[in-house]
Design an enzyme around this catalytic site. Structure first.
Site, short mmCIF file in Angstrom:
data_model
loop_
_atom_site.label_atom_id
_atom_site.label_comp_id
_atom_site.label_asym_id
_atom_site.label_seq_id
_atom_site.Cartn_x
_atom_site.Cartn_y
_atom_site.Cartn_z
N GLU A 175 0.80 -1.23 0.00
CA GLU A 175 0.00 0.00 0.00
C GLU A 175 0.84 1.28 0.00
OE1 GLU A 175 -2.57 -0.61 3.36
OE2 GLU A 175 -3.44 -2.41 2.51
N GLU A 288 -6.33 -10.50 -1.19
CA GLU A 288 -7.13 -10.24 0.03
C GLU A 288 -8.62 -10.17 -0.32
OE1 GLU A 288 -5.63 -6.93 2.32
OE2 GLU A 288 -3.54 -7.44 1.91
O1 G3I Z 1 -3.70 -9.07 18.56
C1 G3I Z 1 -4.20 -7.93 19.30
C2 G3I Z 1 -4.69 -8.37 20.61
O2 G3I Z 1 -3.62 -8.86 21.38
C3 G3I Z 1 -5.38 -7.17 21.30
O3 G3I Z 1 -5.93 -7.59 22.51
C4 G3I Z 1 -6.48 -6.61 20.41
C5 G3I Z 1 -7.16 -5.38 21.01
O4 G3I Z 1 -7.88 -4.67 20.02
O5 G3I Z 1 -5.89 -6.21 19.22
C6 G3I Z 1 -5.32 -7.30 18.51
O6 G3I Z 1 -4.75 -6.83 17.34
C7 G3I Z 1 -5.64 -6.45 16.32
C8 G3I Z 1 -5.37 -7.36 15.12
O7 G3I Z 1 -6.11 -6.92 14.00
C9 G3I Z 1 -5.72 -8.81 15.41
O8 G3I Z 1 -7.08 -8.96 15.68
C10 G3I Z 1 -5.37 -5.00 15.95
O9 G3I Z 1 -5.80 -4.18 17.02
C11 G3I Z 1 -6.12 -4.62 14.68
O10 G3I Z 1 -5.68 -3.32 14.29
C12 G3I Z 1 -5.75 -5.60 13.59
O11 G3I Z 1 -6.48 -5.26 12.41
C13 G3I Z 1 -5.96 -5.80 11.20
C14 G3I Z 1 -5.64 -4.66 10.22
O12 G3I Z 1 -5.18 -5.22 8.98
C15 G3I Z 1 -4.55 -3.75 10.74
O13 G3I Z 1 -3.34 -4.42 10.84
C16 G3I Z 1 -7.00 -6.73 10.58
O14 G3I Z 1 -7.21 -7.85 11.45
C17 G3I Z 1 -6.50 -7.23 9.22
O15 G3I Z 1 -7.52 -7.96 8.58
C18 G3I Z 1 -6.17 -6.01 8.35
O16 G3I Z 1 -5.63 -6.51 7.14
C19 G3I Z 1 -5.27 -5.53 6.15
C20 G3I Z 1 -4.07 -6.08 5.39
O17 G3I Z 1 -3.04 -6.39 6.29
C21 G3I Z 1 -3.60 -5.07 4.33
N1 G3I Z 1 -4.68 -4.70 3.45
C22 G3I Z 1 -5.88 -4.21 4.09
C23 G3I Z 1 -6.38 -5.23 5.13
C24 G3I Z 1 -7.64 -4.73 5.80
O18 G3I Z 1 -7.41 -3.56 6.54
#
Ligand code: G3I
Length: 387
Positions: A175, A288
């Protein structure tokens, strides 16, 4: 609030809706009881017919995203083995979770994922090495270009080197191009004003690919982005890729993420974009894929269902049919380009295990049942064989 949290504010917590989305994504990663109001399986769908991975075995790999395996139920792990060939770690190999500070690495979950996939004969595609989000501030703090470059090199070398030969390829840069754009920006790379760009200039992409190639010369190296299939962003992606190729950068493929919404998919542009990338000698994967039934599309984190996620309205049969038609049309495009498409990966496992929880975007429902979209995708390839 730490510096890192401040940096991530624009991406992660811009609204109340985003806060709820973060909770929902955590649910996607960690099972809770089944949500009330989860849609029932569509009775018309055969739950035991040909699987999607078998239907497409002569075309391309079918993938899913998830941080396997610890927090998944046995039933869910069974589904991964039954329906998919390849796994993308949804979060656990991103810079922030795996390398939270310069001297700290968190390999427990990634190691467990790699071991589980090896034990169960599933391939892995790595995600992601260089990104503007989920990357802690220590990479950039008090560093001049040389220092930040060295940190990038150490990060990529350690991570890619650890899994050398065990991971098929990597989303090396994720991105990097701005959203939107216009006729003027379409002539340029229109790079996002990220900490990587500010610290290293446009060369950050060149070096990221070089470091990844040095660490694992056999890995397929990808540029991965959303919205690059259409409009000025597509034009910018072509400008960027041409520059990388001209400079001899070891890049092998482009990942079109494929976060779409039923009724708003740029089919014609997508068909042309795959041809455009192939004309550069690059392979193309859909990395994705999800097609929401309602709410926003696009890959930007924080653009979700704006707080309505827990009032999960089951999809109507019309919704499911429209979604199935959209998926069938998409897969007919992927089949047409199968010679340059090695992989189509869904972003999640089921409508319960998805960052777009509440928008019913995937092909297995919240109760792990095949949806009409699943059947339509299998039909799309069988139909082709009969043509
Ligand atoms: O693992 C922690 C956990 O320990 C904690 O208690 C919890 C509290 O909110 O957060 C958890 O982490 C979260 C993680 O997902 C796992 O569930 C993060 O806060 C959250 O920000 C994270 O979101 C991910 C997002 O990317 C940001 O990294 C989404 O699951 C994931 O599907 C999304 O994927 C992205 C691709 O990498 C790139 N393209 C877009 C796509 C969608 O945004």
């Amino acid at each position: 609030m730490t510096l890192q949290h401040k940096r991530q504010l624009p991406f992660l917590l811009t609204s109340m809706g985003a806060t709820l989305l973060a909770v929902a994504t955590a649910m996607a990663a960690e099972p809770a009881s089944r949500p009330a109001g989860a849609p029932n399986s569509a009775p018309a769908v055969d739950q035991h017919g040909l699987t999607i991975k078998d239907a497409y075995k002569n075309h391309f790999l079918i993938g899913m995203a998830g941080d396997l395996s610890g927090r998944y139920s046995d039933e869910e792990l069974g589904l991964v083995k039954e329906h998919f060939d390849i796994v993308t770690p949804e979060n656990c190999m991103k810079p922030a979770p795996i390398h939270p500070s310069q001297d700290a690495w968190r390999f427990e979950r990634p190691d467990a994922l790699v071991e589980w996939c090896a034990d169960n004969n599933l391939a892995i595609f790595g995600h992601t090495l260089v990104w503007h989000a989920q990357t802690n501030d220590w990479f950039f703090r008090d560093g001049d270009k040389a220092a930040v470059t060295q940190r990038m090199k150490d990060h990529i070398g350690t991570l890619v080197g650890r899994y050398k030969g065990k991971i098929q390829g990597w989303d090396v840069v994720n991105e990097a191009i701005n959203d939107g754009g216009n006729a003027e920006t379409a002539q340029t790379e229109n790079l996002r004003n990220s900490p990587w760009l500010r610290a290293m200039g446009p060369e950050f992409l060149t070096l990221a690919f070089k470091f990844a190639h040095e660490a694992d010369p056999d890995a397929k190296l990808y540029y991965n982005d959303y919205g690059i299939e259409a409009g000025p962003k597509h034009a910018s992606s072509m400008v960027l890729l041409k520059r990388l190729l001209k400079d001899g950068v070891p890049i092998h493929g482009v990942g079109i993420q494929g976060h779409w919404s039923t009724g708003r998919i740029p089919y014609v542009a997508l068909d042309k974009a795959i041809s455009d990338y192939a004309s550069l000698g690059l392979e193309v994967s859909i990395t994705e894929l999800d097609v929401t039934i309602r709410g926003a599309s696009g890959g930007q984190f924080g653009r979700g269902f704006r707080g309505r996620g827990f009032n999960v309205t089951p999809p109507s049969s019309e919704d499911l049919k429209a979604q199935a038609d959209a998926y069938a049309r998409l897969f007919s495009i992927f089949i047409k380009h199968k010679d340059v498409i090695p992989r189509v990966t869904f972003w999640g496992l089921s409508d319960r295990r998805t960052w777009r929880f509440g928008q019913h975007p995937l092909i297995l429902d919240s109760n792990n049942q095949r949806k009409p979209a699943y059947a339509a995708i299998v039909d799309a390839v069988q139909q082709r064989r009969m043509d």
